[in-house]
Design a protein around this motif. Structure first.
Motif, PDB file in Angstrom:
ATOM      1  N   SER A  78      25.282  38.826  72.393  1.00  0.00           N
ATOM      2  CA  SER A  78      26.844  39.278  73.097  1.00  0.00           C
ATOM      3  C   SER A  78      27.238  40.572  72.374  1.00  0.00           C
ATOM      4  O   SER A  78      26.930  40.959  71.322  1.00  0.00           O
ATOM      5  CB  SER A  78      27.506  38.242  73.161  1.00  0.00           C
TER       6      SER A  78
ATOM      7  N   THR B  54      20.674  44.982  79.853  1.00  0.00           N
ATOM      8  CA  THR B  54      21.982  44.686  80.226  1.00  0.00           C
ATOM      9  C   THR B  54      21.909  43.081  80.839  1.00  0.00           C
ATOM     10  O   THR B  54      21.799  43.250  82.133  1.00  0.00           O
ATOM     11  CB  THR B  54      23.000  45.685  80.728  1.00  0.00           C
TER      12      THR B  54
ATOM     13  N   ARG C 253      24.201  41.064  82.635  1.00  0.00           N
ATOM     14  CA  ARG C 253      25.490  40.916  83.228  1.00  0.00           C
ATOM     15  C   ARG C 253      26.561  39.565  82.658  1.00  0.00           C
ATOM     16  O   ARG C 253      25.865  38.453  82.704  1.00  0.00           O
ATOM     17  CB  ARG C 253      25.877  41.010  84.545  1.00  0.00           C
ATOM     18  N   GLY C 254      27.466  39.908  81.881  1.00  0.00           N
ATOM     19  CA  GLY C 254      28.256  38.942  81.433  1.00  0.00           C
ATOM     20  C   GLY C 254      27.666  38.008  80.230  1.00  0.00           C
ATOM     21  O   GLY C 254      28.567  37.250  79.653  1.00  0.00           O
ATOM     22  N   LEU C 255      26.831  38.590  79.444  1.00  0.00           N
ATOM     23  CA  LEU C 255      26.099  37.940  78.375  1.00  0.00           C
ATOM     24  C   LEU C 255      25.992  39.016  77.398  1.00  0.00           C
ATOM     25  O   LEU C 255      26.232  38.400  75.984  1.00  0.00           O
ATOM     26  CB  LEU C 255      24.696  37.183  78.833  1.00  0.00           C
TER      27      LEU C 255
END
Length: 225
Positions: free
Chosen positions: A170, A209, A211-213
């Protein structure tokens, strides 16, 4: 890599912290044992540089507490004591290595690198991913015969990613290792550094990437599989 320096000698503590920061590490400095113990209970570090003789709480006590809590963070103990019993005692309590004062900073650097490699399960000072070679000893990154110019923070970001190949990190994971308490990092700092690495490394290392992580680095073969 985030490192905690615990040293009550103002000149030495300042010199060690400055040295680590020049090398690109995020380095925090605590001047007494009690404050250091409190920080260690909430902040994760990749390495602790720990003096034995400290005010309020000595290094042995701090280290015993860390190991009793199950913390496996590598610890390099600094000691002005020359007696063999103190050095043996440091290792028996749970230190991973020790260095007697005064010391040569070249040896200090080498011992830090060795402990950080060991923590990542890396035996060698260099890691090859296809044509990409990351050399921790010379602090260089090459692709084939080409030397890649990476400022210290980009170099350390690459070190973090290579040390966690295939693992999603993250932004908070990366930030905690890349910046110390005194750094003022903008909200998009990680995105900026990742973008720079992608441009410089091309397709020799995939930085995806999630997403959200966060982000995950993969060798080209793993990416293309």
């Amino acid at each position: 890599m985030r490192i905690l320096v615990v040293e009550d000698d103002a000149d030495l503590g300042d010199a060690v912290q400055r040295r680590l920061k020049r090398e690109g590490y995020a380095a925090d400095w605590q001047r007494d044992g009690q404050s250091a113990d409190e920080v260690l209970r909430y902040q994760r570090y990749e390495l602790v540089i720990l003096d034995i003789g400290l005010p309020r709480r000595d290094g042995f006590s701090i280290l015993r507490g860390m190991r009793a809590r199950g913390e496996r963070t590598p610890v390099l103990m600094l000691t002005a004591r020359s007696e063999i019993e103190d050095r043996v005692g440091a290792l028996d309590v749970g230190a991973d290595d020790y260095l007697s004062k005064p010391f040569d900073f070249r040896e200090f650097d080498a011992r830090c690198r060795a402990l950080l490699r060991r923590a990542q399960g890396i035996a060698s000072g260099s890691t090859a991913i296809g044509e990409l070679v990351f050399d921790r000893t010379s602090k260089t990154v090459t692709i084939g015969n080409t030397l890649i110019d990476l400022p210290r923070r980009e170099y350390r970001l690459l070190e973090i990613l290579i040390g966690n190949l295939g693992r999603v990190l993250s932004k908070e994971d990366i930030s905690s290792q890349l910046f110390d308490f005194d750094d003022e990092a903008g909200a998009n700092a990680i995105e900026v550094y990742v973008g720079r690495l992608r441009r410089k490394l091309g397709d020799h290392l995939a930085i995806r990437t999630m997403r959200g992580l966060g982000y995950v680095a993969e060798a080209r073969a793993a990416r293309d599989a």
